[in-house]
Design a protein around this motif. Structure first.
Motif, PDB file in Angstrom:
ATOM      1  N   LEU A   1       0.813  -1.062   0.018  1.00 29.15           N
ATOM      2  CA  LEU A   1       0.097   0.033  -0.075  1.00 29.15           C
ATOM      3  C   LEU A   1       0.962   1.323  -0.008  1.00 29.15           C
ATOM      4  O   LEU A   1       1.795   1.504   0.763  1.00 29.15           O
ATOM      5  N   VAL A   2       0.672   2.283  -1.074  1.00 32.42           N
ATOM      6  CA  VAL A   2       1.411   3.623  -1.107  1.00 32.42           C
ATOM      7  C   VAL A   2       0.288   4.484  -0.976  1.00 32.42           C
ATOM      8  O   VAL A   2      -0.594   4.533  -1.870  1.00 32.42           O
ATOM      9  N   VAL A   3       0.394   5.188   0.036  1.00 33.19           N
ATOM     10  CA  VAL A   3      -0.416   6.584   0.231  1.00 33.19           C
ATOM     11  C   VAL A   3       0.052   7.969   0.064  1.00 33.19           C
ATOM     12  O   VAL A   3       1.275   7.948   0.656  1.00 33.19           O
ATOM     13  N   ALA A   4      -0.337   8.644  -0.833  1.00 35.13           N
ATOM     14  CA  ALA A   4       0.102   9.914  -1.132  1.00 35.13           C
ATOM     15  C   ALA A   4      -0.841  11.192  -1.355  1.00 35.13           C
ATOM     16  O   ALA A   4      -0.955  11.422  -2.605  1.00 35.13           O
ATOM     17  N   VAL A   5      -1.388  11.506  -0.296  1.00 33.35           N
ATOM     18  CA  VAL A   5      -2.746  12.169  -0.744  1.00 33.35           C
ATOM     19  C   VAL A   5      -2.624  13.459   0.137  1.00 33.35           C
ATOM     20  O   VAL A   5      -2.952  14.522  -0.213  1.00 33.35           O
ATOM     21  N   GLY A   6      -2.086  13.472   1.509  1.00 32.68           N
ATOM     22  CA  GLY A   6      -1.986  14.865   2.279  1.00 32.68           C
ATOM     23  C   GLY A   6      -3.295  15.180   3.038  1.00 32.68           C
ATOM     24  O   GLY A   6      -3.620  16.179   3.339  1.00 32.68           O
ATOM     25  N   LYS A   7      -3.878  13.894   3.486  1.00 31.31           N
ATOM     26  CA  LYS A   7      -4.994  13.833   4.435  1.00 31.31           C
ATOM     27  C   LYS A   7      -4.787  13.209   5.645  1.00 31.31           C
ATOM     28  O   LYS A   7      -4.677  11.882   5.448  1.00 31.31           O
ATOM     29  N   PRO A   8      -4.439  13.767   6.788  1.00 29.61           N
ATOM     30  CA  PRO A   8      -4.136  13.058   7.988  1.00 29.61           C
ATOM     31  C   PRO A   8      -5.336  12.050   8.377  1.00 29.61           C
ATOM     32  O   PRO A   8      -6.524  12.063   8.413  1.00 29.61           O
ATOM     33  N   GLY A   9      -4.751  10.751   8.575  1.00 24.96           N
ATOM     34  CA  GLY A   9      -5.620   9.830   9.048  1.00 24.96           C
ATOM     35  C   GLY A   9      -6.701   8.994   7.820  1.00 24.96           C
ATOM     36  O   GLY A   9      -7.725   8.596   8.271  1.00 24.96           O
ATOM     37  N   LEU A  10      -6.457   9.436   6.879  1.00 24.08           N
ATOM     38  CA  LEU A  10      -7.358   8.938   5.850  1.00 24.08           C
ATOM     39  C   LEU A  10      -7.620   7.469   5.694  1.00 24.08           C
ATOM     40  O   LEU A  10      -8.504   6.861   5.365  1.00 24.08           O
ATOM     41  N   ILE A  11      -6.508   6.585   5.792  1.00 16.82           N
ATOM     42  CA  ILE A  11      -6.416   5.363   5.820  1.00 16.82           C
ATOM     43  C   ILE A  11      -6.397   4.846   7.223  1.00 16.82           C
ATOM     44  O   ILE A  11      -5.579   5.000   7.862  1.00 16.82           O
ATOM     45  N   LYS A  12      -7.583   4.012   7.340  1.00 17.70           N
ATOM     46  CA  LYS A  12      -7.994   3.355   8.849  1.00 17.70           C
ATOM     47  C   LYS A  12      -7.027   2.300   9.089  1.00 17.70           C
ATOM     48  O   LYS A  12      -6.605   1.475   8.237  1.00 17.70           O
ATOM     49  N   GLY A  13      -6.337   2.357  10.505  1.00 21.47           N
ATOM     50  CA  GLY A  13      -5.645   1.081  10.715  1.00 21.47           C
ATOM     51  C   GLY A  13      -6.199  -0.250  10.390  1.00 21.47           C
ATOM     52  O   GLY A  13      -5.464  -1.211   9.964  1.00 21.47           O
ATOM     53  N   GLU A  14      -7.467  -0.383  10.570  1.00 24.67           N
ATOM     54  CA  GLU A  14      -8.200  -1.642  10.548  1.00 24.67           C
ATOM     55  C   GLU A  14      -8.542  -1.993   9.022  1.00 24.67           C
ATOM     56  O   GLU A  14      -8.593  -3.125   8.740  1.00 24.67           O
ATOM     57  N   TRP A  15      -8.272  -1.135   8.300  1.00 28.67           N
ATOM     58  CA  TRP A  15      -8.256  -1.553   6.750  1.00 28.67           C
ATOM     59  C   TRP A  15      -7.093  -2.333   6.324  1.00 28.67           C
ATOM     60  O   TRP A  15      -7.224  -2.981   5.240  1.00 28.67           O
ATOM     61  N   ILE A  16      -5.894  -2.109   6.878  1.00 29.66           N
ATOM     62  CA  ILE A  16      -4.747  -2.834   6.570  1.00 29.66           C
ATOM     63  C   ILE A  16      -4.741  -4.346   6.459  1.00 29.66           C
ATOM     64  O   ILE A  16      -5.196  -4.839   7.482  1.00 29.66           O
ATOM     65  N   LYS A  17      -4.362  -4.983   5.431  1.00 22.42           N
ATOM     66  CA  LYS A  17      -4.278  -6.262   5.226  1.00 22.42           C
ATOM     67  C   LYS A  17      -3.339  -6.859   6.320  1.00 22.42           C
ATOM     68  O   LYS A  17      -2.140  -6.099   6.359  1.00 22.42           O
TER      69      LYS A  17
ATOM     70  N   ILE B   1       3.793  16.033  13.690  1.00 28.32           N
ATOM     71  CA  ILE B   1       3.743  15.435  11.998  1.00 28.32           C
ATOM     72  C   ILE B   1       3.086  14.236  11.915  1.00 28.32           C
ATOM     73  O   ILE B   1       3.679  13.373  12.552  1.00 28.32           O
ATOM     74  N   VAL B   2       2.347  14.225  11.209  1.00 28.50           N
ATOM     75  CA  VAL B   2       1.500  12.833  10.899  1.00 28.50           C
ATOM     76  C   VAL B   2       1.496  12.477   9.320  1.00 28.50           C
ATOM     77  O   VAL B   2       1.381  13.281   8.537  1.00 28.50           O
ATOM     78  N   GLY B   3       1.090  10.908   9.058  1.00 25.11           N
ATOM     79  CA  GLY B   3       1.115  10.709   7.942  1.00 25.11           C
ATOM     80  C   GLY B   3      -0.591  10.602   7.400  1.00 25.11           C
ATOM     81  O   GLY B   3      -1.266  11.073   8.008  1.00 25.11           O
ATOM     82  N   ASP B   4      -0.731  10.284   6.231  1.00 24.23           N
ATOM     83  CA  ASP B   4      -1.971   9.842   5.699  1.00 24.23           C
ATOM     84  C   ASP B   4      -2.577   8.702   6.329  1.00 24.23           C
ATOM     85  O   ASP B   4      -3.654   8.391   6.012  1.00 24.23           O
ATOM     86  N   VAL B   5      -1.802   7.855   6.885  1.00 26.92           N
ATOM     87  CA  VAL B   5      -2.214   6.460   7.410  1.00 26.92           C
ATOM     88  C   VAL B   5      -2.385   6.477   9.167  1.00 26.92           C
ATOM     89  O   VAL B   5      -1.440   6.895   9.561  1.00 26.92           O
ATOM     90  N   GLU B   6      -3.476   6.023   9.561  1.00 23.65           N
ATOM     91  CA  GLU B   6      -3.296   5.945  10.936  1.00 23.65           C
ATOM     92  C   GLU B   6      -2.384   4.822  11.621  1.00 23.65           C
ATOM     93  O   GLU B   6      -2.634   3.648  11.517  1.00 23.65           O
TER      94      GLU B   6
END
Length: 287
Positions: free
Chosen positions: A208-224, A241-246
Protein backbone atom coordinates in the motif's frame (compact mmCIF):
# COMPACT_ATOMS: atom_id res chain seq x y z
CA UNK A 1 3.70 -5.79 15.03
CA UNK A 2 5.22 -4.16 11.96
CA UNK A 3 8.91 -3.51 11.47
CA UNK A 4 9.78 0.14 10.90
CA UNK A 5 10.93 0.92 7.38
CA UNK A 6 13.19 3.90 8.04
CA UNK A 7 14.68 5.90 5.22
CA UNK A 8 17.98 7.00 6.77
CA UNK A 9 19.77 3.65 6.62
CA UNK A 10 18.74 3.16 2.98
CA UNK A 11 19.78 6.73 2.16
CA UNK A 12 23.20 6.18 3.75
CA UNK A 13 23.77 3.10 1.60
CA UNK A 14 22.86 5.00 -1.58
CA UNK A 15 25.14 7.88 -0.55
CA UNK A 16 28.15 5.59 -0.36
CA UNK A 17 27.63 4.57 -3.98
CA UNK A 18 27.03 8.16 -5.07
CA UNK A 19 30.31 9.32 -3.50
CA UNK A 20 32.21 6.86 -5.70
CA UNK A 21 30.22 7.80 -8.81
CA UNK A 22 30.73 11.54 -8.19
CA UNK A 23 34.50 11.07 -7.92
CA UNK A 24 34.59 9.07 -11.17
CA UNK A 25 32.51 11.68 -13.02
CA UNK A 26 34.67 14.52 -11.72
CA UNK A 27 37.71 12.88 -13.30
CA UNK A 28 35.82 12.39 -16.54
CA UNK A 29 34.42 15.94 -16.81
CA UNK A 30 37.07 17.94 -14.99
CA UNK A 31 34.45 19.17 -12.52
CA UNK A 32 31.92 17.63 -10.14
CA UNK A 33 28.32 17.15 -11.36
CA UNK A 34 26.55 20.47 -10.85
CA UNK A 35 22.90 21.08 -9.92
CA UNK A 36 21.40 24.47 -10.76
CA UNK A 37 18.46 25.31 -8.48
CA UNK A 38 16.01 27.99 -9.70
CA UNK A 39 13.87 29.74 -7.11
CA UNK A 40 11.45 32.65 -7.60
CA UNK A 41 10.98 34.93 -4.62
CA UNK A 42 11.56 34.07 -0.97
CA UNK A 43 9.12 31.26 -0.16
CA UNK A 44 10.23 29.85 3.20
CA UNK A 45 9.49 26.17 2.49
CA UNK A 46 11.34 26.39 -0.83
CA UNK A 47 14.34 27.97 0.90
CA UNK A 48 14.42 25.17 3.49
CA UNK A 49 14.30 22.47 0.78
CA UNK A 50 17.00 24.29 -1.22
CA UNK A 51 19.23 24.43 1.87
CA UNK A 52 18.73 20.69 2.33
CA UNK A 53 19.72 20.10 -1.30
CA UNK A 54 22.86 22.21 -0.95
CA UNK A 55 23.92 20.36 2.21
CA UNK A 56 23.30 16.96 0.61
CA UNK A 57 25.22 17.91 -2.55
CA UNK A 58 28.19 19.18 -0.53
CA UNK A 59 28.35 15.96 1.49
CA UNK A 60 28.50 13.91 -1.71
CA UNK A 61 31.14 15.95 -3.50
CA UNK A 62 28.58 17.44 -5.88
CA UNK A 63 28.32 21.11 -6.85
CA UNK A 64 25.25 23.27 -6.23
CA UNK A 65 24.39 26.61 -7.84
CA UNK A 66 21.46 28.57 -6.37
CA UNK A 67 19.72 30.82 -8.92
CA UNK A 68 17.41 33.35 -7.28
CA UNK A 69 15.03 35.25 -9.55
CA UNK A 70 12.49 37.94 -8.68
CA UNK A 71 9.03 36.66 -7.81
CA UNK A 72 7.57 38.74 -10.66
CA UNK A 73 9.81 37.15 -13.32
CA UNK A 74 7.66 36.46 -16.38
CA UNK A 75 7.18 32.99 -17.81
CA UNK A 76 9.03 34.03 -20.96
CA UNK A 77 12.03 35.34 -18.98
CA UNK A 78 12.09 32.17 -16.88
CA UNK A 79 12.03 30.03 -20.03
CA UNK A 80 14.95 32.03 -21.43
CA UNK A 81 16.90 31.56 -18.20
CA UNK A 82 16.28 27.81 -18.28
CA UNK A 83 17.42 27.61 -21.90
CA UNK A 84 20.61 29.44 -20.93
CA UNK A 85 21.28 26.77 -18.30
CA UNK A 86 20.49 24.07 -20.89
CA UNK A 87 23.32 25.45 -23.05
CA UNK A 88 25.77 25.72 -20.13
CA UNK A 89 27.95 22.59 -20.33
CA UNK A 90 29.04 23.01 -16.68
CA UNK A 91 25.42 22.50 -15.55
CA UNK A 92 24.36 18.85 -15.36
CA UNK A 93 20.99 19.15 -13.64
CA UNK A 94 18.26 21.77 -13.29
CA UNK A 95 15.51 21.92 -10.67
CA UNK A 96 12.65 24.38 -10.27
CA UNK A 97 11.91 25.04 -6.60
CA UNK A 98 8.21 24.82 -5.74
CA UNK A 99 5.90 26.51 -5.13
CA UNK A 100 6.12 28.78 -8.17
CA UNK A 101 4.15 32.05 -8.37
CA UNK A 102 0.62 31.68 -9.72
CA UNK A 103 1.46 33.29 -13.06
CA UNK A 104 3.90 30.45 -13.88
CA UNK A 105 2.50 27.22 -15.38
CA UNK A 106 4.70 24.50 -13.86
CA UNK A 107 3.79 21.84 -16.42
CA UNK A 108 4.60 24.17 -19.28
CA UNK A 109 7.78 25.67 -17.83
CA UNK A 110 9.26 22.35 -16.68
CA UNK A 111 9.12 21.10 -20.28
CA UNK A 112 11.73 23.74 -21.20
CA UNK A 113 14.36 21.87 -19.16
CA UNK A 114 16.30 19.65 -21.55
CA UNK A 115 15.39 16.03 -20.92
CA UNK A 116 18.89 14.89 -19.83
CA UNK A 117 19.14 17.72 -17.26
CA UNK A 118 15.67 17.10 -15.81
CA UNK A 119 16.67 15.79 -12.38
CA UNK A 120 13.06 15.80 -11.16
CA UNK A 121 12.01 13.37 -13.90
CA UNK A 122 9.01 15.53 -14.80
CA UNK A 123 9.80 16.30 -18.45
CA UNK A 124 7.18 14.69 -20.73
CA UNK A 125 9.92 12.62 -22.39
CA UNK A 126 11.09 11.25 -19.02
CA UNK A 127 7.49 10.42 -18.10
CA UNK A 128 7.19 8.67 -21.45
CA UNK A 129 10.29 6.61 -20.70
CA UNK A 130 8.55 5.49 -17.50
CA UNK A 131 5.67 4.14 -19.58
CA UNK A 132 8.11 2.13 -21.70
CA UNK A 133 10.07 0.88 -18.66
CA UNK A 134 13.19 2.70 -19.89
CA UNK A 135 13.51 5.51 -17.34
CA UNK A 136 16.95 6.37 -15.98
CA UNK A 137 15.61 9.43 -14.14
CA UNK A 138 12.37 9.06 -12.16
CA UNK A 139 10.50 11.58 -9.96
CA UNK A 140 12.39 11.73 -6.67
CA UNK A 141 9.61 10.75 -4.25
CA UNK A 142 8.48 7.90 -6.50
CA UNK A 143 12.06 6.66 -6.62
CA UNK A 144 12.25 6.85 -2.81
CA UNK A 145 9.07 4.76 -2.51
CA UNK A 146 10.53 2.04 -4.73
CA UNK A 147 13.79 1.97 -2.75
CA UNK A 148 11.82 1.49 0.47
CA UNK A 149 9.77 -1.35 -1.02
CA UNK A 150 12.92 -3.02 -2.35
CA UNK A 151 14.49 -2.86 1.14
CA UNK A 152 11.81 -5.23 2.45
CA UNK A 153 13.00 -7.96 0.07
CA UNK A 154 9.49 -8.56 -1.31
CA UNK A 155 9.08 -10.05 -4.77
CA UNK A 156 6.44 -7.79 -6.31
CA UNK A 157 5.58 -10.26 -9.09
CA UNK A 158 1.81 -10.86 -8.93
CA UNK A 159 1.33 -8.98 -5.65
CA UNK A 160 -1.67 -6.68 -5.19
CA UNK A 161 -0.32 -3.12 -5.02
CA UNK A 162 -2.67 -0.27 -4.20
CA UNK A 163 -1.65 3.35 -4.76
CA UNK A 164 -3.84 5.97 -3.10
CA UNK A 165 -3.32 9.29 -4.87
CA UNK A 166 -2.69 9.89 -8.57
CA UNK A 167 -0.41 12.93 -8.72
CA UNK A 168 2.23 13.32 -11.42
CA UNK A 169 4.92 13.49 -8.72
CA UNK A 170 4.07 10.31 -6.80
CA UNK A 171 0.94 8.32 -7.63
CA UNK A 172 1.22 8.02 -11.41
CA UNK A 173 4.98 7.30 -11.59
CA UNK A 174 4.82 4.85 -8.65
CA UNK A 175 2.01 2.93 -10.34
CA UNK A 176 4.09 2.65 -13.53
CA UNK A 177 7.19 1.54 -11.62
CA UNK A 178 5.14 -1.12 -9.80
CA UNK A 179 3.67 -2.33 -13.09
CA UNK A 180 7.22 -2.67 -14.40
CA UNK A 181 7.82 -5.15 -11.54
CA UNK A 182 4.69 -7.12 -12.59
CA UNK A 183 2.64 -6.14 -9.55
CA UNK A 184 -1.14 -6.02 -10.06
CA UNK A 185 -1.77 -2.31 -9.53
CA UNK A 186 -4.90 -0.42 -8.50
CA UNK A 187 -4.82 3.38 -8.36
CA UNK A 188 -7.32 5.03 -6.01
CA UNK A 189 -8.29 8.70 -5.83
CA UNK A 190 -11.10 11.00 -4.77
CA UNK A 191 -13.51 9.21 -7.11
CA UNK A 192 -12.79 5.90 -5.36
CA UNK A 193 -13.44 7.50 -1.99
CA UNK A 194 -16.67 9.21 -3.05
CA UNK A 195 -17.91 5.89 -4.43
CA UNK A 196 -17.33 4.38 -0.96
CA UNK A 197 -14.85 1.80 -2.30
CA UNK A 198 -11.52 3.01 -0.86
CA UNK A 199 -11.57 0.66 2.14
CA UNK A 200 -12.32 -2.33 -0.12
CA UNK A 201 -9.24 -1.66 -2.26
CA UNK A 202 -6.96 -1.01 0.73
CA UNK A 203 -8.01 -4.28 2.39
CA UNK A 204 -6.70 -6.23 -0.63
CA UNK A 205 -3.31 -4.53 -0.76
CA UNK A 206 -0.16 -6.58 -0.23
CA UNK A 207 1.68 -3.31 -0.83
CA UNK A 208 0.00 0.00 0.00
CA UNK A 209 1.38 3.39 -1.06
CA UNK A 210 -0.51 6.45 0.17
CA UNK A 211 0.27 9.99 -1.06
CA UNK A 212 -2.74 12.25 -0.59
CA UNK A 213 -2.05 14.80 2.15
CA UNK A 214 -5.01 14.00 4.42
CA UNK A 215 -4.13 12.95 7.97
CA UNK A 216 -5.63 9.63 9.03
CA UNK A 217 -7.36 9.04 5.68
CA UNK A 218 -6.47 5.33 5.77
CA UNK A 219 -7.83 3.59 8.87
CA UNK A 220 -5.64 1.10 10.69
CA UNK A 221 -8.27 -1.66 10.57
CA UNK A 222 -8.30 -1.50 6.75
CA UNK A 223 -4.72 -2.75 6.48
CA UNK A 224 -4.30 -6.33 5.30
CA UNK A 225 -2.40 -8.61 7.69
CA UNK A 226 1.24 -8.67 6.65
CA UNK A 227 0.97 -5.76 4.20
CA UNK A 228 3.81 -3.34 3.42
CA UNK A 229 2.68 0.24 4.06
CA UNK A 230 4.48 3.22 2.53
CA UNK A 231 3.02 6.48 3.86
CA UNK A 232 4.20 9.46 1.79
CA UNK A 233 1.86 11.95 3.49
CA UNK A 234 3.27 14.70 5.68
CA UNK A 235 0.62 16.60 7.61
CA UNK A 236 0.67 18.88 10.61
CA UNK A 237 -1.81 17.86 13.33
CA UNK A 238 -1.45 20.25 16.25
CA UNK A 239 2.19 20.02 17.33
CA UNK A 240 2.77 16.70 15.58
CA UNK A 241 3.70 15.66 12.06
CA UNK A 242 1.58 12.70 10.92
CA UNK A 243 1.00 10.73 7.75
CA UNK A 244 -2.06 9.78 5.74
CA UNK A 245 -2.32 6.41 7.50
CA UNK A 246 -3.49 5.88 11.09
CA UNK A 247 -0.12 4.64 12.28
CA UNK A 248 -1.03 2.98 15.60
CA UNK A 249 -3.69 0.76 14.09
CA UNK A 250 -1.78 0.01 10.91
CA UNK A 251 1.39 -0.91 12.80
CA UNK A 252 -0.45 -3.77 14.51
CA UNK A 253 -1.44 -5.35 11.19
CA UNK A 254 1.33 -4.55 8.69
CA UNK A 255 4.62 -6.43 8.30
CA UNK A 256 6.52 -3.24 7.39
CA UNK A 257 5.51 0.40 7.76
CA UNK A 258 7.22 3.73 7.19
CA UNK A 259 7.23 6.17 10.12
CA UNK A 260 6.22 9.79 9.55
CA UNK A 261 8.53 11.61 9.73
CA UNK A 262 11.58 9.44 9.03
CA UNK A 263 10.37 7.15 6.25
CA UNK A 264 10.17 8.59 2.75
CA UNK A 265 11.55 12.03 3.68
CA UNK A 266 15.23 11.16 4.29
CA UNK A 267 15.39 9.47 0.88
CA UNK A 268 13.85 12.18 -1.29
CA UNK A 269 16.83 14.56 -1.45
CA UNK A 270 19.21 11.61 -1.89
CA UNK A 271 17.16 10.44 -4.88
CA UNK A 272 17.51 13.95 -6.33
CA UNK A 273 21.29 13.61 -6.04
CA UNK A 274 21.11 10.15 -7.58
CA UNK A 275 19.19 11.66 -10.51
CA UNK A 276 21.90 14.34 -10.87
CA UNK A 277 24.55 11.62 -11.15
CA UNK A 278 22.43 9.66 -13.64
CA UNK A 279 21.83 12.82 -15.70
CA UNK A 280 25.57 13.51 -15.81
CA UNK A 281 26.24 9.96 -16.98
CA UNK A 282 23.65 10.37 -19.73
CA UNK A 283 25.30 13.58 -20.89
CA UNK A 284 28.70 11.85 -21.13
CA UNK A 285 27.34 8.72 -22.79
CA UNK A 286 28.15 6.53 -19.79
CA UNK A 287 24.72 4.84 -19.71
Amino acid sequence: MARLLEGKAIADKIKRGLLQEAGRLKKKAGHAPLLASIGLGDNESAKIYAASQKKSASGLGLDYRPCRLKVGTSERRLAEFIQKLNRDKSVNGIILQLPLPKHIDYRKISSYITVDKDVEGMHPANMGRLVFGQAKIVPCTAGAVMELIAATGIDLYGKNAVVVGHSEIVGKPVSLLLLDKFATVSVCHIGTSKAGKLADYVRRADVLVVAVGKPGLIKGEWIKKGAIVIDVGINRAGNKIVGDVEFNGAEKRASWITPVPGGVGPLTVVMLMKNLVEATKLQYGLI
